[in-house]
Design a protein around this motif. Structure first.
Motif, PDB file in Angstrom:
ATOM      1  N   ILE A 107      26.999  -1.049  27.357  1.00  0.00           N
ATOM      2  CA  ILE A 107      26.673  -0.578  26.002  1.00  0.00           C
ATOM      3  C   ILE A 107      26.658   0.944  25.973  1.00  0.00           C
ATOM      4  CG2 ILE A 107      24.167  -0.733  26.481  1.00  0.00           C
ATOM      5  CD1 ILE A 107      23.839  -1.690  23.532  1.00  0.00           C
ATOM      6  N   LEU A 156      29.556  -3.237  24.120  1.00  0.00           N
ATOM      7  CA  LEU A 156      28.820  -2.927  22.895  1.00  0.00           C
ATOM      8  C   LEU A 156      28.820  -1.425  22.644  1.00  0.00           C
ATOM      9  CD1 LEU A 156      25.718  -5.219  23.574  1.00  0.00           C
ATOM     10  CD2 LEU A 156      27.718  -5.771  22.189  1.00  0.00           C
ATOM     11  N   LYS A 161      26.722   1.251  19.959  1.00  0.00           N
ATOM     12  CA  LYS A 161      25.747   1.402  18.855  1.00  0.00           C
ATOM     13  C   LYS A 161      26.242   2.471  17.893  1.00  0.00           C
ATOM     14  CE  LYS A 161      21.554  -0.149  21.164  1.00  0.00           C
ATOM     15  NZ  LYS A 161      20.286   0.266  21.788  1.00  0.00           N
TER      16      LYS A 161
END
Ligand code: IMP
Ligand code: MG
Length: 175
Positions: free
Chosen positions: A101, A129, A131
């Protein structure tokens, strides 16, 4: 699992598999005729890395590096340290860094500088992932599994205080 942590399913096994396969297929095409080195960022990337490299239909090599973690906090200390360096020779090679991430982007920027110093032929990034609300980067992440809001997630390699890495799916952690 501790009672006080509440886990809410966020990405199920099927959606994760589908995205991992799609990224693997793109890499297979993009690196035709090459032997890329996948560099996994420990510990979080270990499951994504193992699923990804097994789906890429090319000869490849792997290595791992490890950065200092968040400790038991959900918020980055803002400081990155190298805990385990690479063992392979990167000069003139095609490198794909594999992350679980990207949050603030601090870790991946640190890794980019570290690897660029070794003068690879090419350097790209794959993160399961991303953000989208917090990332601040001045370079592109070529392979992204899912762009997610600013939630704290666990499972499929991702931890909270070293727990939940073994879960097969990805969950939002709530206390
Ligand atoms: P960054 O340096 O802020 O981009 O943080 C990246 C690293 O923080 C990732 O490689 C993860 O290990 C960890 N991290 C960031 N967000 C989460 C999360 O939601 N769950 C679990 N670990 C996270
Ligand atoms: Mg990590």
């Amino acid at each position: 699992m501790q009672d006080k942590d509440k886990l809410e399913i966020y990405l199920d096994r099927k959606s994760i598999n589908k995205r991992v396969k799609a990224i693997a297929d793109r890499i297979t095409q993009d690196y035709k005729g090459k032997v890329p080195i996948f560099i996994g960022v420990l510990n979080g990337s270990f499951i994504f890395m193992s699923d990804l490299v097994r789906q890429v239909k090319l000869n490849s090599e792997i290595d791992f590096l490890k950065l200092s973690s968040y400790g038991d906090n959900k918020i980055s200390s803002g400081e990155v340290r190298l805990l385990k360096d690479l063992n392979c020779v990167l000069a003139d090679r095609d490198i794909i860094v594999v992350e679980d991430i990207i949050d603030s982007g601090l870790s991946i920027s640190y890794i980019r500088n570290l690897i660029a110093n070794h003068k690879p032929n090419s350097l790209e990034f794959a993160s399961l992932l991303y953000k989208k609300t917090t990332v601040k980067l001045d370079f592109k992440i070529k392979y992204i599994g899912f762009k997610i809001p600013n939630k704290f997630v666990v499972g499929y390699g991702l931890d909270y205080a070293q727990k939940y890495r073994n879960l097969k799916q990805i969950y939002v952690l709530k206390h």
